[in-house]
Design a protein around this motif. Structure first.
Motif, short mmCIF file in Angstrom:
data_model
loop_
_atom_site.label_atom_id
_atom_site.label_comp_id
_atom_site.label_asym_id
_atom_site.label_seq_id
_atom_site.Cartn_x
_atom_site.Cartn_y
_atom_site.Cartn_z
N TRP A 26 0.84 -1.20 0.00
CA TRP A 26 0.00 0.00 0.00
C TRP A 26 0.88 1.26 0.00
CZ3 TRP A 26 -1.37 3.85 3.82
CH2 TRP A 26 -2.48 4.61 3.46
N GLU A 29 2.53 1.81 -3.49
CA GLU A 29 1.68 2.47 -4.48
C GLU A 29 1.71 3.99 -4.27
OE1 GLU A 29 -2.83 1.76 -6.28
OE2 GLU A 29 -1.94 0.34 -4.88
N THR A 113 2.36 -11.66 11.85
CA THR A 113 1.32 -11.71 12.87
C THR A 113 1.92 -11.78 14.27
OG1 THR A 113 1.12 -14.14 12.88
CG2 THR A 113 -0.23 -12.94 11.29
N PRO A 173 -2.61 -8.77 11.37
CA PRO A 173 -3.14 -9.94 10.69
C PRO A 173 -2.80 -9.91 9.21
CG PRO A 173 -4.84 -8.90 12.05
CD PRO A 173 -3.68 -7.95 11.98
N GLN A 174 -2.73 -11.06 8.61
CA GLN A 174 -2.59 -11.13 7.16
C GLN A 174 -3.80 -10.46 6.52
OE1 GLN A 174 -2.30 -15.37 6.71
NE2 GLN A 174 -0.10 -15.41 7.04
N GLY A 175 -3.55 -9.75 5.43
CA GLY A 175 -4.65 -9.17 4.69
C GLY A 175 -5.20 -7.88 5.27
N VAL A 176 -4.57 -7.37 6.32
CA VAL A 176 -5.08 -6.18 6.99
C VAL A 176 -4.09 -5.02 6.87
CG1 VAL A 176 -5.65 -5.17 9.25
CG2 VAL A 176 -6.51 -7.44 8.64
N LEU A 177 -4.64 -3.84 6.58
CA LEU A 177 -3.88 -2.61 6.50
C LEU A 177 -4.02 -1.88 7.83
CD1 LEU A 177 -2.42 -1.08 4.18
CD2 LEU A 177 -4.60 0.02 3.69
N GLN A 178 -2.90 -1.50 8.44
CA GLN A 178 -2.99 -0.75 9.71
C GLN A 178 -2.02 0.43 9.66
OE1 GLN A 178 -2.58 -3.09 13.27
NE2 GLN A 178 -4.52 -4.17 12.96
N ALA A 179 -2.53 1.58 10.07
CA ALA A 179 -1.75 2.81 9.97
C ALA A 179 -0.44 2.71 10.74
CB ALA A 179 -2.59 4.00 10.49
N GLU A 278 3.66 -16.89 14.37
CA GLU A 278 3.50 -16.29 13.04
C GLU A 278 2.61 -17.22 12.20
OE1 GLU A 278 3.86 -13.84 10.78
OE2 GLU A 278 3.41 -15.27 9.16
N ALA A 279 1.55 -16.64 11.64
CA ALA A 279 0.54 -17.45 10.93
C ALA A 279 1.15 -18.34 9.84
CB ALA A 279 -0.51 -16.53 10.31
#
Lengths: 316, 316
Positions: A26, A29, A113, A173-179, A278-279
């Protein structure tokens, strides 16, 4: 993104080597659209999405973990035509040290994770890598996990470039965007680029001492005959990355409530746990890794090795 | 697992409706091997892995979210032969109210990457569901999210059974087993079964008041023309599930550092945010949902409806 001039090499910045680690891609980009938002200290950057096909599926990889594909036997094997291996070859062909857009150093951006915070992973003891890590630790204090001597985990992307580090940030988490994860990633990368730029300018001052956590081995959860986990990480251990494990400390908890405790193998300093739960490591049989915390004197030769790498980095 | 006797219906306990939510399936395996570790108060239980094929791949679903497959139009459409839809039909055929092993109530166990804690999700306002939820809230104090009036999200598993709730626990990354999440799941399920058993025995006492958070709508992150997120959840909002959102509170943060703030649409009580940054909802265009916190008087008819359901549950 700035273009290399002449034959000078660039700095490769990779995000999304694992397609379900969404934060660095992210940012990538954003940096591509607004290059001025990434302080690069004049270094020519090549910003690359590591595994676009896996990213499109929001999966770590398609067939084989891309960050285990960079070993010669695999890369050279004509029978290996899996998508991830082919992507590894493509990255080397385009941005390897002898690629069409050659890069002399690489920063590989990951998330986990595990509650690792913002940290660095270095593979082996290449002097230029240690200098780069020491420089970043001197600026931000990030802890360093030195992964070495682990025959079961090889073929990391970094190994195909003369110099590089992984910046690893968690927990997320996998797949999650966090500031917060994005912010830490950006700070880590900017520090790495500042160190490379200082090395190129001849102004790099390294701290006298490096704190490293060198890999001792990994522990898996106890498993049943069918491979399914018989226990999980004990809640008292969960999120306690970078904390020493003492003999008798709770390690795992089985479904009956039985506590499995850590048995120290040797006397001396207790090992320090990393990458707890870690996942993506479940399938690799890793519930956590153990490291030895060490203080190393920073050697002059490290800085010289990094200066040599940095001298090859083109002016923008 | 206890077997039903005669035509009496069982209680269906589903884990792993989403294949990358690993905690409840891990418990399920344990309960299947050691039924005495799950207090069922004499209720005949049917313990089922919701989506085994997705579980085997550690993915939420294969082709279509199984927990959106339980609507009649989809179930009845002979052209729909996707694996997840077929699994939905299979679950109804085997454990539906008229199935080969009929179940009269269902507890569907889920986890989330959002910081929802241990909570209940109820779909619509069926009196028996409300009684069950009130009974659990009376025992454990779990908050309740009442999902209703959302045409974009339909076809939940629960809707095909006369009575049921979702137990939703978080935060936990997808694909990760955590002792705390397992413990909360077990407590929630045991409370649900205790309520059903009390309703069957005629000893259920419901609290006078139910606290519900009824669905108002969902917000998505701002997106670029290509659908990629232009901003992420503001760090001050992350993990603030169940907290009221006031006019002007930070909502999103874009990559330039611009803060997008919440604009309350109406005066009165501020809405309460739930499911903030759930990994699986990105593709559904949901960054968080807004609810209205309400106090409802528990109606006598709810308990009667639940008693009727419970009377059909077989003796073990």
């Amino acid at each position: 993104m700035q273009e290399r001039s002449g034959q000078a090499a660039g700095v490769l910045v990779v995000a999304g080597t694992h397609g379900n680690e969404r934060n660095a891609p992210w940012l990538l980009e954003h940096w591509q659209q607004r290059p001025e938002t990434l302080a690069s200290a004049g270094l020519p950057l090549h910003l690359v999405l590591g595994n676009p096909a896996a990213y499109a599926c929001n999966r770590r990889y398609l067939e084989r973990d891309l960050n285990r594909c960079f070993r010669e036997a695999l890369l050279q094997d004509p029978a290996e035509q899996g998508l991830d291996v082919r992507r590894a070859r493509e990255l080397i062909a385009s941005h390897g040290p002898k690629g069409s857009e050659p890069c002399g150093a690489v920063i590989d951006l990951h998330s986990t994770t595990s509650a690792m915070g913002n940290c660095l992973v270095v593979y082996g003891r290449r002097p230029a890598d240690l200098a780069l890590a020491a420089g970043i630790q001197g600026r931000l204090g990030l802890p360093i996990y030195l992964h070495e001597g682990d025959a079961s985990q090889t073929g990391f992307l970094l190994e195909q470039w003369p110099c590089g580090v992984v910046i690893e940030v968690g927990p997320v988490p996998q797949g999650v965007l966090q500031a917060r994860i994005c912010r830490q990633t950006q700070l880590g990368l900017e520090a790495a680029l500042a160190v490379l730029a200082a090395a190129r300018a001849g102004t790099l001052r390294l701290p006298p001492v490096l704190v490293v956590h060198s890999h001792l081995g990994s522990l898996d959860v106890p498993r049943r005959a069918d491979g399914s986990p018989r226990a999980c990480i004990h809640p008292a251990l969960q999120s306690r990355d970078w904390v020493p494990l003492h003999d008798g400390d709770p390690l795992f908890l089985d479904a009956d409530g039985t506590v499995l405790r850590f048995e120290a193998e040797q006397s001396g300093e207790p090992p320090v746990a990393v990458f707890i739960n870690e996942a993506a490591y479940g399938e690799k049989g890793i519930a956590l890794s153990l490291t030895r915390r060490q203080l190393w004197s920073v050697e002059e030769s490290w800085g010289q090795a990094l200066a040599q790498v940095a001298a090859g980095l083109g002016l923008s």
